[in-house]
Structures are given as structure tokens and as C-alpha cells.
Write an enzyme that holds these catalytic residues in place. Structure first.
Site, short mmCIF file in Angstrom:
data_model
loop_
_atom_site.label_atom_id
_atom_site.label_comp_id
_atom_site.label_asym_id
_atom_site.label_seq_id
_atom_site.Cartn_x
_atom_site.Cartn_y
_atom_site.Cartn_z
NE ARG A 118 0.21 1.34 3.40
CZ ARG A 118 1.14 2.23 3.63
NH1 ARG A 118 2.41 1.85 3.69
NH2 ARG A 118 0.88 3.50 3.79
N GLY A 119 0.24 2.40 -0.14
CA GLY A 119 1.01 3.62 -0.33
C GLY A 119 1.13 3.87 -1.82
CB ALA A 120 0.37 6.87 -3.85
NE ARG A 141 -6.31 0.86 -1.66
CZ ARG A 141 -5.62 1.39 -0.66
NH1 ARG A 141 -4.34 1.14 -0.52
NH2 ARG A 141 -6.22 2.18 0.22
CD GLN A 188 -3.06 2.67 6.89
OE1 GLN A 188 -3.65 3.09 7.88
NE2 GLN A 188 -3.70 2.46 5.74
CG ASP A 214 -3.13 8.05 -1.38
OD1 ASP A 214 -3.07 8.57 -0.25
OD2 ASP A 214 -2.73 6.89 -1.63
CG ASN A 246 -2.26 11.52 2.57
OD1 ASN A 246 -1.73 10.62 1.91
ND2 ASN A 246 -1.92 11.76 3.82
CE LYS A 247 -5.14 5.63 4.47
NZ LYS A 247 -6.13 4.80 3.74
O1 MRU Z 1 -4.54 3.12 2.27
P1 MRU Z 1 -3.06 3.34 2.14
O2 MRU Z 1 -2.27 2.78 3.26
O3 MRU Z 1 -2.55 2.90 0.78
O4 MRU Z 1 -2.90 4.93 2.20
C1 MRU Z 1 -1.60 5.47 2.07
C2 MRU Z 1 -1.58 6.94 2.19
O5 MRU Z 1 -2.59 7.60 2.31
C3 MRU Z 1 -0.22 7.57 2.06
O6 MRU Z 1 -0.13 8.72 2.86
C4 MRU Z 1 0.00 7.99 0.59
O7 MRU Z 1 -0.22 6.89 -0.26
C5 MRU Z 1 1.36 8.51 0.36
S1 MRU Z 1 2.55 7.22 0.45
C6 MRU Z 1 4.07 7.79 0.04
#
Ligand code: MRU
Length: 345
Positions: A46-48, A89, A196, A237, A247-248
Site C-alpha cells: 500500500r502507499g501510492a 484501488r 498505518q 495519493d 491523502n489518508k
Molecule cells: O490506504 P493506504 O495505506 O494505501 O494509504 C496510504 C496513504 O494515504 C499515504 O499517505 C499515501 O499513499 C502517500 S505514500 C508515500
């Protein structure tokens, strides 16, 4: 820490199963296109930026599974691979950006046979992983300059090594700044519902010996009111052309709280996270995830049966609340359409 990598010997992807952290550090192998898609869907990866590299390698893995030499059939089959990964996603634009890049590789290598195109897709997946690390280090250097010596920095979710191929975006800035003596302490929001911040950001900071305090999400205003936070840095994201940033979930409230306490709020993200085709954040698709993520903590149900659940995975922070967007090509401050356009190369 290699978040994910291509294994030539087995033509598959090896990745850290992030759902097991911090208790268990374990590499797993994704050997089918369904395994790649599921790993993205259930947040094993996970994470963009990490999702982008996984998607690119997933396309390559899909290509290795094709049997035969008929190019038309290969192209038809590859469409099913792209379609499956696209469905995983919706919010992180890096996934779609990575798929576009792989479509470009197929087009560029149209003169080759199936084996030749497959080899080019594998090479591109590996290249994107290496590029991501270099980009994060440049972003880290650009962002570190914004922090004063001994800063106390709050972050939300995990935008670290684990969210990228390595080094991280927001945590990359923190790593670079720490090396220069500019970080006294990191405050990690735990980041409900999937935690996270607690499971991954705190893990990375402890591993690296960077002083870190974990706080629950709703403590941010109190910590700021007590003068304990000098800056906030988060990842992204998807960023619209005007700087509005997805973002999250919880990032938007953190930005409002930062504004109220005059704490600068920064976003760190690669150019591949900027979706220049979107005029504003209102156009960003926001993922809604299974209610069980809110209904439970771990395996424990924490609410009465029958209650309705709302579970948006991301929110959109308006550009006006963001002091600067840190990229590998420089910082857009303030992050408006004009400044973001200048960073596009
Ligand atoms: O649902 P996730 O864990 O994929 O969400 C991740 C985030 O929101 C991060 O802050 C974002 O992807 C940036 S990662 C460098």
C-alpha cells in the site's frame, strides 16, 4: 528495506506483507495476477508509489503467464491483465500512471515478438522501482531545507519506505532532515482505521532510531496548542492541478487544525502523484472500504451489531491549507496551478 522487488529466477514479485507488521517481518511472493490484485486490495502492499511499482510489475508478471506466440491474442489477453489491476484501488493515481507507462512500453515494442515485449515490461517494472528510490531521495533533500534545526514534526498514515520502493516521501523528508540535525522528534498519528501510523510509521522510526512518539489521531490539536509541533508533513495519493490533495482519511482535519495553530502543513509527493488532468480535488475518486475496518480493531468487534458504518479511506485537503507541496523537482509554495505546472518536466 526492499518493499517489493522482481525475482528473475521465478518471474514473480516478492513483497513485504505489511498486514503482518510490526509483529512479523515476512516476505511473500505474488505469482499470479490475482495474487497481485489481492495484495493491493487487502493492503499487503500500500502507499501510492509502492502501488504504482506493484502495478507495473504486475503487468509484467501477467505477460509472463501468456502461452503462445499470436500477438493479437497477446494484446487481447493483456487487456484483461490491465483491467484486473485497474479495479483494485481507485484513489492513488500512481497506479493508473504506472499502467499507462506499461501500455507505452507495449506500443513502443510492437515490432518485437511476445517474448521481447514481455522482457521489456519486466525491465520497465524494475526501472520504475529504482527510479522511485532516486526520486524520493531528491524529494527528501528538497523538503529537508524547509525545516529548522531541532524541528518536531507530525505525520499521518505511512508515507515511508513501506509506502514506496524505499526511503519514502514524507518520511523521506524526515530521514533527510534527521541526517542534518533538523529533526528532534516525529509525532506519528496512529491513523484509524487501519493504523498505518502505529503499525508502519512507528515501526520504521524505531528501526531507524529516529525519536518518535505515537499519538491517537484526535490528539493533534492538543499537541499543537501545547506548542509541541513545529511542522506537519504528509504524503499524497492524488493531487489535482490546483494543489487540492487526497491523502489518508484524517489528513484534512489535521490540515485544519494546523492552520488554526499556525503550524506549516506540507505535502511530499512525486510528480507522478499529480493528476494534471483534474481541475480540483472535487474530481478525485475517493475509495470506500469495507465497514469491518471501522467495526473492528484487529479481530475485536468494538461496536453494536446493526450499526451503520461509513468508511472513506481518503479525504481531500484544499490547497489553501497547504504551505507547500514538496516534489523531486522542487517545492510548489503556495501550491497553486501555476507553481505546480512549473514543476512538470
Ligand atoms: O490506504 P493506504 O495505506 O494505501 O494509504 C496510504 C496513504 O494515504 C499515504 O499517505 C499515501 O499513499 C502517500 S505514500 C508515500
Amino acid at each position: 528495506m526492499d518493499t517489493l522487488r522482481w525475482l528473475d529466477e521465478e518471474n514473480c514479485i516478492e513483497l513485504i506483507d505489511q498486514t503482518l507488521l510490526p509483529g512479523k517481518f515476512k516476505y511473500i511472493k505474488a505469482k499470479s495476477i490475482e495474487a497481485v490484485a489481492k495484495a493491493i486490495e487487502i493492503l499487503q502492499v500500500r502507499g501510492a508509489p509502492a502501488i504504482g511499482v506493484m502495478a507495473a510489475m504486475g503487468v509484467a508478471l501477467g505477460a509472463t503467464k501468456f502461452r503462445g506466440k499470436d500477438k493479437e491474442k497477446f494484446y487481447e489477453y493483456m487487456e484483461t491483465v490491465f483491467e484486473r489491476i485497474e479495479r483494485t484501488r481507485p484513489t492513488a493515481v500512481n497506479l493508473f500512471w504506472a499502467l499507462e507507462r506499461q501500455r507505452g512500453i507495449i506500443a513502443k515494442n510492437a515490432g518485437k515478438d511476445v517474448a521481447g515485449i514481455t522482457a521489456a515490461l519486466i525491465e520497465e517494472g524494475k526501472k520504475m522501482r529504482v527510479e522511485d528510490i532516486k526520486i524520493n531521495k531528491r524529494m527528501g533533500a528538497n523538503g529537508a531545507k524547509l525545516l529548522k534545526k531541532g524541528s518536531r514534526v507530525m505525520t499521518h498514515c505511512n508515507a515511508g519506505s513501506l509506502a514506496t520502493a524505499d526511503y519514502g516521501t514524507a518520511l523521506g523528508v524526515i530521514r533527510a532532515a534527521y541526517a542534518k540535525g533538523r529533526i528532534e522528534r516525529v509525532y506519528a498519528d496512529e491513523t484509524r482505521p487501519r493504523l498505518q501510523g502505529a503499525m508502519l510509521t512507528a515501526f520504521e522510526m524505531v528501526q531507524e532510531g529516529i525519536p518518535c512518539s505515537l499519538n491517537c489521531d484526535n490528539a493533534a490539536a492538543t499537541l499543537m496548542a501545547r506548542g509541541m509541533i513545529d511542522a506537519v508533513i504528509v504524503g499524497a495519493d492524488r493531487i489535482a492541478a490546483n494543489g487540492d490533495t487526497a491523502n489518508k482519511i484524517g489528513t484534512y482535519s489535521l490540515a485544519i487544525v494546523s492552520k488554526a495553530h499556525k503550524v506549516p502543513f506540507y505535502v511530499a509527493a512525486p510528480i507522478s502523484t499529480i493528476d494534471y488532468s483534474l481541475k480540483s480535488g472535487a474530481e478525485i475518486p475517493i475509495e470506500e472500504r469495507d465497514g469491518d475496518e471501522v467495526r473492528k480493531i484487529g479481530r475485536e468487534v468494538i461496536c453494536p451489531d446493526g450499526v451503520d458504518i461509513v468508511n472513506y479511506a481518503f479525504d481531500v485537503t484544499p490547497a489553501k491549507l497547504i504551505a507547500g507541496i514538496i516534489t523531486e523537482n522542487g517545492v510548489a509554495a503556495p501550491p497553486n496551478r501555476k507553481n505546480l505546472a512549473k514543476l512538470r518536466k
